[in-house]
Write a protein that holds these residues in place. Structure first.
Motif, PDB file in Angstrom:
ATOM      1  N   TYR A  87       0.764  -1.300   0.399  1.00 16.62           N
ATOM      2  CA  TYR A  87       0.062   0.348   0.015  1.00 16.62           C
ATOM      3  C   TYR A  87       0.688   1.267  -0.123  1.00 16.62           C
ATOM      4  CZ  TYR A  87      -3.525  -3.836   0.935  1.00 16.62           C
ATOM      5  OH  TYR A  87      -4.558  -4.988   1.378  1.00 16.62           O
ATOM      6  N   ASP A 139      -5.528   4.012  -6.146  1.00 14.61           N
ATOM      7  CA  ASP A 139      -6.267   2.655  -5.304  1.00 14.61           C
ATOM      8  C   ASP A 139      -7.187   1.967  -6.755  1.00 14.61           C
ATOM      9  OD1 ASP A 139      -5.377   2.253  -3.048  1.00 14.61           O
ATOM     10  OD2 ASP A 139      -6.586   2.591  -1.876  1.00 14.61           O
ATOM     11  N   GLN A 143      -6.370  -0.920  -7.566  1.00 13.84           N
ATOM     12  CA  GLN A 143      -6.718  -2.900  -7.393  1.00 13.84           C
ATOM     13  C   GLN A 143      -7.837  -2.840  -7.803  1.00 13.84           C
ATOM     14  OE1 GLN A 143      -8.155  -1.740  -2.867  1.00 13.84           O
ATOM     15  NE2 GLN A 143      -6.026  -1.634  -2.661  1.00 13.84           N
TER      16      GLN A 143
END
Length: 186
Positions: A87, A139, A143
Motif C-alpha cells: 500500500y 487505488d 486495486q
C-alpha cells in the motif's frame, strides 16, 4: 509572532533541523501508529490516533518534515505489521497530508488568540487530511476497484477516522507545544 504561525525559511528547505524533526516525528508515528484498529467493512482502513502527528509536524516544522513524518512513518508501520510496500500509495498520501499541512500553516497570518489558533489548527489539519488522502484515488487502477468502492470503502472511512483523530489531537499537541516553543524562543 508565535512559533505556531511564524513563517519559516524557504518552504522546501532541507536543513539539519528538518531532518532531525522529520526523523523524530516518523519514529513517533511509526511506534504510536501500531496502536490502531481496523474499521469493519472497509478495505483495511485503520483508525490511528497517532495520525494527528502528521499534520502537527507539518504545521510546526514545515512541508518537508511533514511529508517525511507521514511517508516514512506509514511505511515503517506497514513493514512492522507485515504489509510490506503493498500500500505504498497510502504512504504517499500520508506524506502529502503532512506536506499540505505545512503549506497551509506557512501562509496563515499569526493568530494571537489561543482558542482561535486551536480552532484554525483543527480546521487546517482536517483540510490537509482531506486533500492529502485524495492521492489514494490511485487505488482505482491499482486495486481494480470502481469509484464508488473507492469512495465508500477506502477514502471515506479513512477520511472520517483520520479527521476524528486530527480534529481533537492535533490542536491538543499544538497547545502543548506552543508554550514550549515560546520558552525555547522559536
Amino acid at each position: 509572532m508565535s512559533a505556531a504561525t511564524a513563517r519559516r525559511g524557504p518552504l522546501l528547505e532541507i536543513s539539519s533541523r528538518t531532518v532531525v524533526y522529520g526523523a523524530v516525528g516518523a519514529a513517533l508515528y511509526a511506534v504510536l501508529g501500531l496502536f490502531s484498529f481496523l474499521i469493519p467493512g472497509t478495505q483495511y482502513v485503520a483508525v490511528r490516533p497517532a495520525f494527528a502527528l502528521v499534520p502537527f509536524f507539518g504545521k510546526r516544522f514545515g512541508v518537508i518534515a511533514g511529508f517525511f513524518v507521514g511517508f516514512v512513518g506509514n511505511i515503517v508501520i506497514d513493514l512492522i505489521q507485515g504489509g510490506g510496500l503493498t500500500y505504498w500509495n497510502w504512504s504517499v498520501a500520508n506524506g502529502l497530508v503532512g506536506a499540505v499541512a505545512g503549506l497551509i500553516f506557512a501562509y496563515l497570518p499569526p493568530i494571537a488568540n489561543e482558542v482561535l489558533r486551536l480552532v484554525v489548527t483543527a480546521l487546517g489539519a482536517v483540510a490537509a487530511t482531506a486533500i492529502g488522502l485524495l492521492f489514494v484515488i490511485t487505488d482505482i487502477p491499482l486495486q481494480g476497484i470502481d469509484f464508488n468502492t473507492f469512495l465508500t470503502l477506502n477514502y471515506g472511512p479513512a477520511l472520517l477516522a483520520d479527521a476524528a483523530a486530527v480534529v481533537v489531537l492535533t490542536p491538543a499537541l499544538d497547545a502543548i507545544w506552543e508554550p514550549l516553543s515560546k520558552r525555547a524562543g522559536r
